[in-house]
Design an enzyme around this catalytic site. Sequence first.
Site, PDB file in Angstrom:
ATOM      1  CD  GLU A  76      -2.055  -2.556   3.441  1.00  0.00           C
ATOM      2  OE1 GLU A  76      -2.311  -3.623   4.013  1.00  0.00           O
ATOM      3  OE2 GLU A  76      -2.720  -1.509   3.635  1.00  0.00           O
TER       4      GLU A  76
ATOM      5  CB  CYS B 148       4.129  -9.715   0.879  1.00  0.00           C
ATOM      6  SG  CYS B 148       2.461 -10.024   0.280  1.00  0.00           S
TER       7      CYS B 148
ATOM      8  CG  ASN C 180       2.553  -5.253   5.482  1.00  0.00           C
ATOM      9  OD1 ASN C 180       3.190  -5.038   6.507  1.00  0.00           O
ATOM     10  ND2 ASN C 180       1.238  -5.179   5.444  1.00  0.00           N
TER      11      ASN C 180
ATOM     12  CB  CYS D  26       5.181 -14.593   0.133  1.00  0.00           C
ATOM     13  SG  CYS D  26       4.990 -12.795   0.053  1.00  0.00           S
TER      14      CYS D  26
ATOM     15  CB  CYS E 273       0.199 -14.465   0.541  1.00  0.00           C
ATOM     16  SG  CYS E 273       1.405 -13.622  -0.516  1.00  0.00           S
TER      17      CYS E 273
ATOM     18  CD  GLU F  35       5.788 -12.871   3.821  1.00  0.00           C
ATOM     19  OE1 GLU F  35       5.488 -11.656   3.638  1.00  0.00           O
ATOM     20  OE2 GLU F  35       4.945 -13.731   4.113  1.00  0.00           O
TER      21      GLU F  35
END
Length: 131
Positions: free
Chosen positions: A45, A54, A43, A91, A88, A56
């Site tokens: 940010e 993310c 990830n 994803c 999430c 993934e």
Amino acid sequence: MLSNNELLEKAKEASKKAYCPYSKFPVGACILYENGNIYTGCNVENSSFGLSLCAERNAMSNAINSGEQSQLIKIAIYSPNTTKCFPCGACRQWVQEFSFGNNIEIILEDDNKNCCSYFINDIFPYSFKLI
């Protein structure tokens, strides 16, 4: 071809590269394609949270950028902050998009530090599909 444990270990390695100064929640992902190719992601940010990426989606983007043409078959996801680090909603939609109708295996770490598996169709039964 890598085992589920080996894929989870690659996800753990990827989580160490995460850029997460805001959430302090590192995540790593490792995806496996039918031809044996693997790609990792972590990830990343951003202070404008909606611009964060993310692990993934980062791994899948790496595969696409590398010209991957084989079928996605598995994805391992790991965070040192929690067990069973499920993807999430965004994803889940990405995994479904690139599953091309196949039921992708999601590999996570359980409370006993063992691999456990779920399938995208079970954790995301009503995804948005155009094709």
